[in-house]
Write a protein that holds these residues in place. Structure first.
Motif, PDB file in Angstrom:
ATOM      1  N   CYS A  41      62.130 115.384  49.133  1.00 54.28           N
ATOM      2  CA  CYS A  41      62.508 115.972  50.410  1.00 54.28           C
ATOM      3  C   CYS A  41      63.916 116.559  50.294  1.00 54.28           C
ATOM      4  O   CYS A  41      64.713 116.110  49.468  1.00 54.28           O
ATOM      5  CB  CYS A  41      62.490 114.878  51.476  1.00 54.28           C
ATOM      6  N   THR A  43      66.249 115.900  52.143  1.00 52.35           N
ATOM      7  CA  THR A  43      67.151 114.765  52.361  1.00 52.35           C
ATOM      8  C   THR A  43      67.479 114.061  51.041  1.00 52.35           C
ATOM      9  O   THR A  43      68.589 113.572  50.845  1.00 52.35           O
ATOM     10  CB  THR A  43      66.488 113.763  53.329  1.00 52.35           C
ATOM     11  N   HIS A  62      60.393 109.063  50.421  1.00 54.06           N
ATOM     12  CA  HIS A  62      59.871 108.484  51.664  1.00 54.06           C
ATOM     13  C   HIS A  62      58.554 109.123  52.103  1.00 54.06           C
ATOM     14  O   HIS A  62      58.234 109.121  53.288  1.00 54.06           O
ATOM     15  CB  HIS A  62      60.937 108.580  52.772  1.00 54.06           C
ATOM     16  N   GLU A  63      57.788 109.678  51.147  1.00 56.40           N
ATOM     17  CA  GLU A  63      56.554 110.367  51.508  1.00 56.40           C
ATOM     18  C   GLU A  63      55.392 109.831  50.656  1.00 56.40           C
ATOM     19  O   GLU A  63      55.079 110.382  49.612  1.00 56.40           O
ATOM     20  CB  GLU A  63      56.763 111.883  51.326  1.00 56.40           C
ATOM     21  N   ASP A 167      56.118 113.062  56.506  1.00 51.01           N
ATOM     22  CA  ASP A 167      57.445 113.500  56.936  1.00 51.01           C
ATOM     23  C   ASP A 167      57.459 114.930  57.470  1.00 51.01           C
ATOM     24  O   ASP A 167      57.719 115.166  58.660  1.00 51.01           O
ATOM     25  CB  ASP A 167      58.436 113.352  55.761  1.00 51.01           C
TER      26      ASP A 167
HETATM   27 ZN   LIG Z   1      62.281 113.796  54.424  1.00 57.06          ZN
END
Ligand SMILES: [Zn+2]
Length: 365
Positions: A41, A43, A62-63, A167
């Motif tokens: 991501c 992020t 986080h995915e 996300d």
């Molecule tokens: Zn993300």
């Protein structure tokens, strides 16, 4: 099953590396997921650069898309071996924050460590993977509070088709939902990276009839037409605010979605709005914002400014998976590259430098 796994961890600013880690123990409310596909991501690039601080040695990502390897003894409603996703944001839905309608801001699990107030409301703390606990760029990830956070993948959908659900799609759609879009609206969407593109798709699904997208990259503007943009503006070639006023006969847009996180895009999003319009902000800002007095009508313009963190949870994921399964949008086209987990350092390099038309990279252990 061996007791060790490969995981991509934050070492120091500029360095994310693949290391060997112990596969985590499964507590009563957890689920251990064997990752089949994950992704990087924007992020994560902030983390890589040291702009967003995380603990050294933390697994990033986080995915998650994967298969349930082991279920905690208290987790009901799922089977080991089932294909699932989990939201990037995985709150405890029994928390004060969740019951207050803001599950993404749940910090309840931080209370014992003294990192959160007694009511557990803490901004962004619902984001645990790759932020506060080990994340998904690994062979396995432990999903906390799994009963509220796991969502089964409908039969027939590939990993790539659902990879945006945890996300990017949830965040982008939230941006459109927060813009209070009504059928017939004119919406301007600033920045057409993966999240901005999903906001464009969300605006179309909600019934916006004139969707204007803004970016400096013509390739991305081309993709935004496929996602639902009626008109595209390259900010390098025009005065975006003047163009929007021309297109709307001086009325201004009903809403604007900011999907980057800079002063320039935030300010332009405010300047294109009609009085009474809504600014929906998705960007992650890294410095103080200034609100221009004229565009803000000195505070008397009935403007609304909404901010959001990605919504998570099994009901949110079920809805997003249903959008994919029904064929209403095809976000698989955003997955432009595929890398093995063992080559993730090269994938980070490609993604961080935005080479080769990259939008999202499928990472496969
Ligand atoms: Zn993300």
């Amino acid at each position: 099953m061996s007791s060790m796994m490969k995981a991509a961890v934050f070492v120091e600013p500029g360095r994310i590396e693949l290391v060997d880690k112990r596969i985590p123990e499964v507590g009563p409310n957890d689920a251990l997921i064997r990752i089949t596909t994950t992704t990087i991501c924007g992020t994560d690039i902030h983390i890589l650069k040291g702009e967003y601080p995380v603990a050294k040695g933390l697994t990033i990502g986080h995915e998650p898309v994967g298969v349930i390897e082991k279920l905690g003894s208290a987790v009901q409603g799922y089977k080991e071996g089932q294909r699932v996703i989990a939201g990037a944001i995985c709150p405890n839905f029994n928390s004060y924050a969740a019951q207050d309608g803001a599950p993404s801001q749940d910090g309840s699990y931080l209370i014992p460590s003294g990192l959160c107030g007694c009511h557990g409301l803490k901004a962004t703390a619902g984001w645990r993977f790759g932020n506060l606990i080990d994340g998904t760029q690994a062979e396995y990830v432990l999903v906390p509070d799994a009963e509220g956070n796991l969502a089964p993948i409908p039969d027939g959908l590939t990993d790539e088709q659902v990879l945006m659900c945890p996300d990017i799609m949830s965040t982008g759609f939230k941006g459109a939902e927060n813009a209070n879009i009504r059928i017939g609206d004119t919406v301007v969407i600033f920045a057409q990276g993966p999240i901005g593109l999903c906001a464009t798709a969300g605006a179309r699904l909600l019934g916006a009839s004139t969707i204007i997208t803004v970016d400096g990259n013509n390739h991305r503007l081309g993709i935004s037409k496929k996602m639902g943009a009626d008109l595209t503006l390259n900010f390098k070639n025009c005065d975006v605010v003047a163009e929007v006023m021309k297109i709307t006969n001086g009325r201004g847009a009903d809403s604007a979605i900011e999907a980057l996180g800079t002063q320039a895009t935030f300010e332009s999003a405010l300047r294109v709005l009609k009085p009474g319009g809504t600014l929906s902000s998705l960007g992650v800002y890294s410095s103080d914002l200034k609100i221009p007095l004229s565009a803000f009508a000195a505070g008397l313009g009935d403007h609304r400014i909404n901010t959001a963190l990605c919504p998570g949870g099994k009901e949110r994921m079920r809805r997003l998976l249903n959008v994919v399964a029904s064929g209403r949008v095809d976000l698989g086209v955003l997955v432009t590259h595929s890398y093995k987990l063992e080559d993730i350092v090269a994938a980070y390099d490609l993604f961080a430098h935005q080479r080769d038309g990259v939008l999202k990279i499928a990472i496969k252990p």
